[in-house]
Design a protein around this motif. Sequence first.
Motif, PDB file in Angstrom:
ATOM      1  N   GLY A  13       0.794  -1.207   0.000  1.00 48.16           N
ATOM      2  CA  GLY A  13       0.000   0.000   0.000  1.00 48.16           C
ATOM      3  C   GLY A  13       0.836   1.270   0.000  1.00 48.16           C
ATOM      4  O   GLY A  13       2.028   1.268  -0.277  1.00 48.16           O
ATOM      5  N   ALA A  14       0.180   2.377   0.302  1.00 49.62           N
ATOM      6  CA  ALA A  14       0.819   3.690   0.245  1.00 49.62           C
ATOM      7  C   ALA A  14       1.983   3.810   1.222  1.00 49.62           C
ATOM      8  O   ALA A  14       2.973   4.457   0.930  1.00 49.62           O
ATOM      9  CB  ALA A  14      -0.210   4.771   0.544  1.00 49.62           C
ATOM     10  N   PHE A  15       1.883   3.192   2.390  1.00 50.81           N
ATOM     11  CA  PHE A  15       2.955   3.288   3.369  1.00 50.81           C
ATOM     12  C   PHE A  15       4.262   2.731   2.836  1.00 50.81           C
ATOM     13  O   PHE A  15       5.297   3.351   2.954  1.00 50.81           O
ATOM     14  CB  PHE A  15       2.598   2.550   4.659  1.00 50.81           C
ATOM     15  CG  PHE A  15       1.874   3.390   5.661  1.00 50.81           C
ATOM     16  CD1 PHE A  15       2.200   4.711   5.861  1.00 50.81           C
ATOM     17  CD2 PHE A  15       0.863   2.841   6.421  1.00 50.81           C
ATOM     18  CE1 PHE A  15       1.540   5.483   6.799  1.00 50.81           C
ATOM     19  CE2 PHE A  15       0.192   3.593   7.355  1.00 50.81           C
ATOM     20  CZ  PHE A  15       0.530   4.926   7.540  1.00 50.81           C
ATOM     21  N   GLU A  27      -0.658   8.006   8.950  1.00 46.80           N
ATOM     22  CA  GLU A  27      -1.884   8.066   8.166  1.00 46.80           C
ATOM     23  C   GLU A  27      -2.945   8.801   8.966  1.00 46.80           C
ATOM     24  O   GLU A  27      -3.273   8.416  10.091  1.00 46.80           O
ATOM     25  CB  GLU A  27      -2.378   6.663   7.821  1.00 46.80           C
ATOM     26  CG  GLU A  27      -3.616   6.685   6.956  1.00 46.80           C
ATOM     27  CD  GLU A  27      -4.090   5.298   6.578  1.00 46.80           C
ATOM     28  OE1 GLU A  27      -5.260   5.189   6.172  1.00 46.80           O
ATOM     29  OE2 GLU A  27      -3.318   4.337   6.703  1.00 46.80           O
ATOM     30  N   LEU A  28      -3.477   9.854   8.377  1.00 50.94           N
ATOM     31  CA  LEU A  28      -4.505  10.666   9.023  1.00 50.94           C
ATOM     32  C   LEU A  28      -5.825  10.475   8.290  1.00 50.94           C
ATOM     33  O   LEU A  28      -5.867  10.538   7.064  1.00 50.94           O
ATOM     34  CB  LEU A  28      -4.112  12.145   8.998  1.00 50.94           C
ATOM     35  CG  LEU A  28      -2.749  12.481   9.595  1.00 50.94           C
ATOM     36  CD1 LEU A  28      -2.446  13.954   9.413  1.00 50.94           C
ATOM     37  CD2 LEU A  28      -2.696  12.091  11.057  1.00 50.94           C
ATOM     38  N   VAL A 100       1.217   4.488  12.150  1.00 51.38           N
ATOM     39  CA  VAL A 100       2.534   5.119  12.096  1.00 51.38           C
ATOM     40  C   VAL A 100       3.516   4.098  11.544  1.00 51.38           C
ATOM     41  O   VAL A 100       3.647   3.007  12.105  1.00 51.38           O
ATOM     42  CB  VAL A 100       2.986   5.605  13.493  1.00 51.38           C
ATOM     43  CG1 VAL A 100       4.372   6.229  13.432  1.00 51.38           C
ATOM     44  CG2 VAL A 100       1.978   6.579  14.084  1.00 51.38           C
ATOM     45  N   ARG A 101       4.215   4.442  10.451  1.00 52.57           N
ATOM     46  CA  ARG A 101       5.176   3.527   9.851  1.00 52.57           C
ATOM     47  C   ARG A 101       6.533   4.178   9.778  1.00 52.57           C
ATOM     48  O   ARG A 101       6.618   5.299   9.298  1.00 52.57           O
ATOM     49  CB  ARG A 101       4.740   3.103   8.442  1.00 52.57           C
ATOM     50  CG  ARG A 101       3.416   2.395   8.388  1.00 52.57           C
ATOM     51  CD  ARG A 101       3.479   1.012   9.011  1.00 52.57           C
ATOM     52  NE  ARG A 101       2.218   0.331   8.928  1.00 52.57           N
ATOM     53  CZ  ARG A 101       1.222   0.431   9.809  1.00 52.57           C
ATOM     54  NH1 ARG A 101       1.347   1.177  10.864  1.00 52.57           N
ATOM     55  NH2 ARG A 101       0.107  -0.246   9.646  1.00 52.57           N
ATOM     56  N   PRO A 102       7.574   3.566  10.238  1.00 53.58           N
ATOM     57  CA  PRO A 102       7.577   2.218  10.768  1.00 53.58           C
ATOM     58  C   PRO A 102       7.113   2.167  12.221  1.00 53.58           C
ATOM     59  O   PRO A 102       6.672   1.144  12.705  1.00 53.58           O
ATOM     60  CB  PRO A 102       9.047   1.810  10.659  1.00 53.58           C
ATOM     61  CG  PRO A 102       9.799   3.089  10.814  1.00 53.58           C
ATOM     62  CD  PRO A 102       8.929   4.129  10.148  1.00 53.58           C
TER      63      PRO A 102
END
Length: 173
Positions: A13-15, A27-28, A100-102
């Motif tokens: 995905g986007a992350f 991600e909000l 939250v990534r990572p």
Amino acid sequence: MIDDRPSAVRGGGAFSALARDGLTHVELTWIEKKLEHWIRFGRIAQDRILTRRTRVVGFRPGAVFAFVRWAANDFGTIVSRIDVVRAVAANEAYTTLPFVRPGGDILLKIEGWPKVSQVLAAIDAVEAAGVDPCDAAADHWRHVHNRIAAGQQPRLYTIERHHAWLKRREIEG
């Protein structure tokens, strides 16, 4: 068959597409009166709009930010949480955190609206002292966490304490 493409790493995905830039991504989501994730403070280095209701913001290593999560259903609030997090560099240890990534170095983690509102008041007090909450000592956020968790009022963050923190950081290099 093993998929070794970068987008297949850590959930896709986007992350994962953004993870290669060395930033910590959050991600909000904002669905009025249902699900609200927002940044209370922090210096955003990157901001990507994914949909009308979702975006991903990035923070450089060492940046401190406050991430608020709130959700409700037909019967009222079901989740209320605030985390003050320090973004980590690629070689640093971190704690995972939803959205939250990572992950990051969690300085404060509080759940429940009465306690979350105390943290928001503590953030307001730091700003009232003339200090950007991003620049406040990490120890202050740990102190706020510990005092609220113990049912006590946190001490105020003063400009004198901030100057002492800046001197300590200068010495530690």
